[in-house]
Write a protein that holds these residues in place. Structure first.
Motif, short mmCIF file in Angstrom:
data_model
loop_
_atom_site.label_atom_id
_atom_site.label_comp_id
_atom_site.label_asym_id
_atom_site.label_seq_id
_atom_site.Cartn_x
_atom_site.Cartn_y
_atom_site.Cartn_z
N TYR A 1 17.25 -6.13 2.46
CA TYR A 1 16.87 -6.63 3.08
C TYR A 1 17.69 -8.61 2.48
O TYR A 1 16.97 -10.15 3.04
N ARG B 1 8.60 -2.60 12.41
CA ARG B 1 9.77 -3.56 11.41
C ARG B 1 9.94 -4.88 12.28
O ARG B 1 9.39 -5.41 13.55
N THR C 1 13.88 2.81 9.89
CA THR C 1 13.45 3.34 10.65
C THR C 1 11.98 2.73 10.41
O THR C 1 11.34 3.31 11.16
N LEU D 1 8.00 1.53 4.17
CA LEU D 1 6.38 0.94 3.69
C LEU D 1 5.08 1.58 4.07
O LEU D 1 4.09 1.53 3.31
P1 ATP Z 1 13.39 2.91 6.20
O1 ATP Z 1 12.27 3.55 6.13
O2 ATP Z 1 14.62 2.80 6.10
O3 ATP Z 1 12.70 2.06 4.99
P2 ATP Z 1 12.81 0.03 6.79
O4 ATP Z 1 13.48 -1.18 5.91
O5 ATP Z 1 13.27 -1.17 8.62
O6 ATP Z 1 12.56 0.79 7.41
P3 ATP Z 1 9.64 -0.20 6.17
O7 ATP Z 1 10.21 0.03 4.70
O8 ATP Z 1 8.65 0.21 6.45
O9 ATP Z 1 11.50 -0.24 7.04
O10 ATP Z 1 10.26 -2.17 5.92
C1 ATP Z 1 9.97 -2.39 7.74
C2 ATP Z 1 10.06 -3.78 8.01
O11 ATP Z 1 9.76 -4.76 6.96
C3 ATP Z 1 11.48 -3.91 7.46
O12 ATP Z 1 11.97 -3.30 9.20
C4 ATP Z 1 11.73 -5.44 7.60
O13 ATP Z 1 11.51 -5.56 8.77
C5 ATP Z 1 11.13 -5.24 6.59
N1 ATP Z 1 10.99 -5.91 4.94
C6 ATP Z 1 10.12 -4.73 4.38
N2 ATP Z 1 10.76 -5.13 2.91
C7 ATP Z 1 11.46 -6.17 3.32
C8 ATP Z 1 12.19 -7.53 2.44
N3 ATP Z 1 12.21 -7.01 0.73
N4 ATP Z 1 12.76 -8.19 2.69
C9 ATP Z 1 12.77 -8.67 4.03
N5 ATP Z 1 12.08 -7.61 5.53
C10 ATP Z 1 11.61 -6.51 4.46
#
Ligand code: ATP
Ligand code: MG
Length: 730
Positions: A639, A682, A692, A696
């Motif tokens: 991100y 997300r 996906t 988190l």
């Molecule tokens: P994945 O399952 O591949 O990790 P993802 O990154 O979209 O997919 P999460 O890691 O759960 O899912 O993160 C959820 C959401 O949180 C992201 O889609 C994004 O919108 C937001 N997010 C998480 N970390 C950051 C960050 N460091 N900066 C900005 N937005 C973030």
């Protein structure tokens, strides 16, 4: 006393007369026996002088005697008058006739020609004309008739002034009266009255009447006369008092007799030996009707032994103690069982009054009431909860067994008490407010409430309060029922939670379907196209190009595998099956190699790892920690599409370790920050950055399994900081 004194003076005067007579006889004897002539002459001369002197003295004494005789006669007449008056007044049957007698006799004795009486009316505070009066001539009767129309107020006219002063008033000539005259003045003048006197009749300092007398001649005040009439007035006063007392006694005797006759009971006078002295028959036919043969007979002769014996015992006890004795008896009258109450009251020395009352109706009514009470009690106790009745002041009238059991109270601790006597003030006030609402609105009130047990557990009650009405449709109290609904509440809560979980699961599934359809489609399409190209063109392609497509297929498969791993992991975590195996871990080394791995995947970013210590061993679950740090660091990279510095700080504290990962990326809108830890969520600003939304969610589960916490601090287009705090268990 006055008469005795006069008698003594009379005797002395008689003695004096006798002495003078003796002196006279002596002088005459001296006259006959004196010698010689000259001596005789001189002696005669001197004797004559003495004689003359004595005659003068004698005449003087005689005059005094006569005057005193008149006084004496007058005193005798007065005494006689007062004696007759006393007798006449005493014989009068009532106050009015006593007044009549007094007025007449006073006029006869004193020579006044008209006597009247004025009586104060205590309600109107005015003097009214009494029908009692006396006049010497019939012509004066018209004056009396006209006088009846007049009244006097306090201080007005002779009667009013005498009423006010409580002292007699004598007027020498009423026609000479001062200009301030009463209404009747003209009438008095026309009749020709001159002298007038008013005398109050006083008893216990209260003026009961005013006697007024008139005569046609003007007359100077005769103090003696005033005294005589005042004496009559005093006698009239005491007569009134006596008559009033007699009247009161007569009326109380008459009232008592009327009361006794009005009593429905049979009254029997019984002497201490148990013999009937007298009786008053009952009005109720179901009671024995005694006849005159009854009198003089013994209790045991007239009444059956089961009544006579206890009656006799009560007679004896009543006479011995002076206290009323009561006993009940029953007998068949016309084949019907009837109940009687005997009250034995001491009515005179050695005598009692037995008051016999038929109490069958009361008894039957009482029995009916008791039966109804038993039924009410049975109903109340059958209610599977607390039940109560309260009066309009919120005092408990009746409560059931379950309520007593619940509060561990006895009936007497609750009945007659209010909620303030049973509960803490706040709760009591609430209960009483609810009662008041029901009492004022007449509406039934339903509510659920809970209280906390001493062990801290909750108890839930469902309470219904309803108004109670009397026969006039007025609200006279409330009734209430309270059920323990703790179990029902628990089931409700469990069901609610289960439903919530169910809903969450179904949402998860639908999000999974949405995600897979999107996230799997791209790698599958890549695999399909690369495989088709390889199928058709591999013979034409160089080894390098073939390998490139084979790598594409492998990378897509890896991506899908990691995707599936994430799904499986979160599924496991949601089902509570994710394991937590803390092992000693060389933390700084672990983090450094992780940073190295990730740094290889990006050239645009620089990951700066910092730790206070060089070496530190902590007991953590390596697998879970890898999920946590990998996801947070890869998010920081993903991100921050423009690249930049990523700070990764490791901070040790006494009982915990803190991981801070900070980037300079796109940030997360504030309103969405708390939803990011839910699966598949997300943020809206991700744009074309793929993902996906599982990372988190896995991080959060892993942190929770460690007993730690995670917080996010982020600002759109500035950057994001995730802080993970894990407790150190060793
Ligand atoms: P994945 O399952 O591949 O990790 P993802 O990154 O979209 O997919 P999460 O890691 O759960 O899912 O993160 C959820 C959401 O949180 C992201 O889609 C994004 O919108 C937001 N997010 C998480 N970390 C950051 C960050 N460091 N900066 C900005 N937005 C973030
Ligand atoms: Mg992620």
């Amino acid at each position: 006393m006055m008469i005795v004194d006069r008698d003594q003076s009379l005797n002395q005067q008689h003695k004096l007369v006798k002495q003078c007579n003796l002196v006279d006889a002596q002088s005459q004897a001296d006259l006959h026996h004196s010698h010689p002539i000259t001596t005789i002459h001189s002696s005669i001369n001197s004797n004559n002088k003495i004689l003359e002197q004595r005659i003068v003295e004698l005449e003087k004494a005689n005059k005094q005697l006569q005057a005193e005789n008149i006084d004496l006669r007058r005193a005798e007449e007065e005494v006689l008058f007062l004696q007759r008056m006393t007798q006449a007044i005493g014989e009068a049957t009532d106050f009015q006739s006593a007044l009549e007698i007094a007025l007449r006799k006073v006029c006869d004795f004193t020579g006044w020609i008209f006597g009247e009486a004025w009586i104060p009316n205590p309600k109107t505070r005015i003097l009214e004309y009494s029908p009692a009066g006396y006049s010497v001539s019939p012509e004066l009767e018209q004056f009396r008739t006209l006088s009846q129309q007049f009244t006097f107020s306090l201080g007005d006219g002779i009667p009013g002034r005498v009423w006010q002063s409580k002292h007699p008033e004598w007027i020498q000539d009423v026609s000479d009266a001062s200009p301030v005259v009463c209404q009747r003045y003209q009438l008095v003048k026309e009749v020709g009255f001159k002298a007038g006197v008013g005398i109050p009749i006083i008893n216990r300092n209260e003026v009961l009447a005013i006697l007024v007398f008139f005569m046609f001649e003007a007359y100077e005040e005769d103090q003696r006369l005033v005294e005589i009439i005042s004496t009559v007035a005093i006698q009239l006063g005491s007569l009134i008092q006596h008559k009033q007392a007699e009247e009161a006694l007569r009326s109380s005797v008459a009232t008592n007799r009327a009361l006794i006759n009005a009593l429905p009971d049979l009254l029997l006078r019984i002497n201490k030996e148990g013999y009937f002295v007298n009786f008053k028959a009952a009005k109720n036919e179901s009671l024995i009707i005694p006849d005159s043969n009854f009198v003089g007979k013994h209790l045991c002769e007239v009444l059956s032994s089961d009544i006579a014996l206890p009656a006799m015992a009560c007679v004896e006890k009543a006479l011995a103690t002076g206290e009323t004795q009561v006993f009940e008896s029953q007998a068949y009258v016309d084949n019907l069982l009837r109940y009687y109450e005997f009250r034995i009251v001491v009515s005179a020395e050695n005598e009692v009054m037995a008051i016999v009352r038929d109490v069958t109706e009361t008894k039957l009514f009482l029995e009916l009431l008791q039966q109804q009470e038993r039924q009410l009690k049975a109903i109340l106790n059958n209610i599977p909860g607390s039940a109560w009745l309260k009066d309009s002041e919120s005092r408990y009238i009746a409560v059931n067994e379950p309520l007593l059991k619940l509060f561990n109270k006895k009936l007497e601790d609750v009945v007659g008490k209010t909620d303030y006597d049973l509960f803490p003030p706040d709760l009591a006030q609430k209960c009483i407010n609810d009662d008041r609402e029901v009492l004022s609105t007449g509406q039934r009130k339903y509510f659920e409430e809970f209280s906390t047990n001493p062990d801290g557990s909750e108890v839930w009650f469902e309470t219904i309060k309803t108004p109670i009405y009397n026969e006039n449709n007025e609200i006279i109290g409330t009734t209430g029922i309270a059920y323990d609904i703790t179990e029902r509440k628990r089931i409700e809560r469990d069901t609610f939670n289960a439903l919530k979980k169910e809903r969450e699961l179904s949402e998860l599934k639908s999000r999974f379907v949405t995600m897979t359809s999107h996230e799997f489609r791209t790698p599958l399409a890549t695999i399909l196209s690369s495989a088709e190209l390889l199928e058709h063109y591999s013979h034409k392609w160089s080894d390098e190009k073939k390998l490139s497509h084979i790598h594409k297929i492998q990378s897509a498969v890896n991506h899908m595998t990691s995707l599936l791993n994430d799904v499986l992991l979160i599924g496991k975590a949601e089902a509570g099956k994710l394991e937590f195996n803390p092992q000693p871990l060389e933390l700084i080394q672990f983090c450094s190699s992780l940073v190295e791995e990730l740094q290889i995947s990006t050239a645009k970013h620089q990951i700066i790892f910092q730790a206070q210590e060089q070496k530190l061993s902590a007991c953590l679950d390596e697998k879970l920690l890898r999920h946590i740090l990998t996801n947070l660091l890869s998010n920081a990279i993903k991100y921050s599409p423009q690249g930049g510095v990523i700070h990764f700080d490791l901070i040790f504290q006494k009982d915990e370790v803190i991981f801070v990962i900070q980037d300079e990326g796109i940030g997360i809108p504030k309103s969405e920050q708390n939803q990011l830890f839910n699966s598949f969520h997300r943020a809206s600003n991700v744009g074309i950055i793929s993902g996906t939304g599982l990372g988190l969610a896995i991080v959060k589960k892993s942190v929770e399994l460690h007993g730690g916490k995670i917080v996010v601090d982020s600002e759109v287009n500035v950057g994001t900081t995730f802080t993970v705090t894990l407790p150190l268990h060793n």
